[in-house]
Scaffold this active site. Sequence first.
Site, PDB file in Angstrom:
ATOM      1  N   ALA A 247       0.840  -1.201   0.000  1.00 55.26           N
ATOM      2  CA  ALA A 247       0.000   0.000   0.000  1.00 55.26           C
ATOM      3  C   ALA A 247       0.875   1.250   0.000  1.00 55.26           C
ATOM      4  O   ALA A 247       1.300   1.719  -1.062  1.00 55.26           O
ATOM      5  CB  ALA A 247      -0.952  -0.035   1.201  1.00 55.26           C
ATOM      6  N   ARG A 248       1.164   1.772   1.175  1.00 54.49           N
ATOM      7  CA  ARG A 248       2.078   2.890   1.346  1.00 54.49           C
ATOM      8  C   ARG A 248       2.903   2.630   2.599  1.00 54.49           C
ATOM      9  O   ARG A 248       2.399   2.128   3.601  1.00 54.49           O
ATOM     10  CB  ARG A 248       1.324   4.218   1.477  1.00 54.49           C
ATOM     11  N   GLU A 277      10.532   6.801   0.395  1.00 51.26           N
ATOM     12  CA  GLU A 277      11.093   6.336  -0.881  1.00 51.26           C
ATOM     13  C   GLU A 277      11.768   7.491  -1.629  1.00 51.26           C
ATOM     14  O   GLU A 277      11.280   8.618  -1.601  1.00 51.26           O
ATOM     15  CB  GLU A 277       9.977   5.740  -1.742  1.00 51.26           C
ATOM     16  N   HIS A 295       9.300  -0.800  -4.810  1.00 50.53           N
ATOM     17  CA  HIS A 295       7.991  -0.307  -5.273  1.00 50.53           C
ATOM     18  C   HIS A 295       7.719  -0.783  -6.699  1.00 50.53           C
ATOM     19  O   HIS A 295       7.582   0.005  -7.638  1.00 50.53           O
ATOM     20  CB  HIS A 295       7.899   1.216  -5.192  1.00 50.53           C
ATOM     21  N   THR A 298       3.196  -1.620  -9.727  1.00 49.98           N
ATOM     22  CA  THR A 298       2.625  -1.412 -11.062  1.00 49.98           C
ATOM     23  C   THR A 298       3.716  -1.276 -12.124  1.00 49.98           C
ATOM     24  O   THR A 298       3.473  -0.709 -13.193  1.00 49.98           O
ATOM     25  CB  THR A 298       1.728  -0.159 -11.085  1.00 49.98           C
TER      26      THR A 298
END
Length: 342
Positions: A247-248, A277, A295, A298
Amino acid sequence: MTLPRVLICSKIVWAHDDVKTLLGDIAEVIYVDSPDRKSFLADFGPGGKYENTVGIYRENDSAAKIGSFDKALIDGLPSSVRWIAHNGAGYDPVDVHACKARGIYLSNTPGAVDDATATTALYLLISTLRQYSVAERSLRELKWKPPGLNKKTYDVTGKTLGILGLGGIGSRLATLVHAFPMRVIYHSRNKNPDAPDFCEYFGNVEEMLAQTDVLSVHVPLRQETIGLVGEKWIRALKPGAILINTARGKVIDEDAMIRALEDGHLGAAGLDVFPNEPEVNPRLLDFPQVTLLPHMGTENQDTQRNMEVRALTNLRDFLTAGMGKDLVIEFKSDTTKVKQKL
């Protein structure tokens, strides 16, 4: 007739033809080329190259030159701007409250990211249960199989997956793990009426955590979710449980997670996101049982093209119908169509 202006901030990588298909006949599409934030905002002024812009397509790489779309930037936009189409499911780089105050609508790209992010979570789940990341590193060092690894690894089948936030990504992950099968339990603010029938809802999060072998976090980053998965919830997990986060980074209290890894309450963790990040806490590198990704959720061309198209489609729908499909939740109670003269 003068066409309304749409500003691409800052680039399209995959969907160039779709820009023409979706916007070519209804908007003048221009691309940002300002070297910094000051120049960016100045170019919206009278006679500027962004003057009379009504819609902005925003992607995260634009922050390298103009920063995030924080309150200062939103407040600096002209009144002509009525819609910001953010390319991403998480929209924390845009100050949604500043947008609301200025009457600027904000959309994101839910759905387009679900499969890629869920498969990333699935990889982290499998890697941590089976400790494949440790095994691969050992092989690359020509040490073959680490001794005693079988005492630290488990089958996926039959384990219980707890999902914190059963939205699009969480639901997709639930469907994927059901193939093993895993038992799937979840907690959200409310019971999801569209949840697969094999998913069990827990209104009490700590009761869910007590039965969880692997917890996968899928909640958006908002002020109220910073540190949501903290000391109390981590300690409510079964001893030896695994924590997955796609998620975060800031949704998890990183210090509390590290303490639980150090004393063994957490058996492992799989992390694709981090609080600051691209910086990664070097303490995480000391835990061989933690699988780390930069990360990658996507990071593939199929998903990224779908995200670009979805963001562009929101701009098209705004221009043609006065409202995009993917208005973020903070605007859901205010869906008055925005009048546009095309």
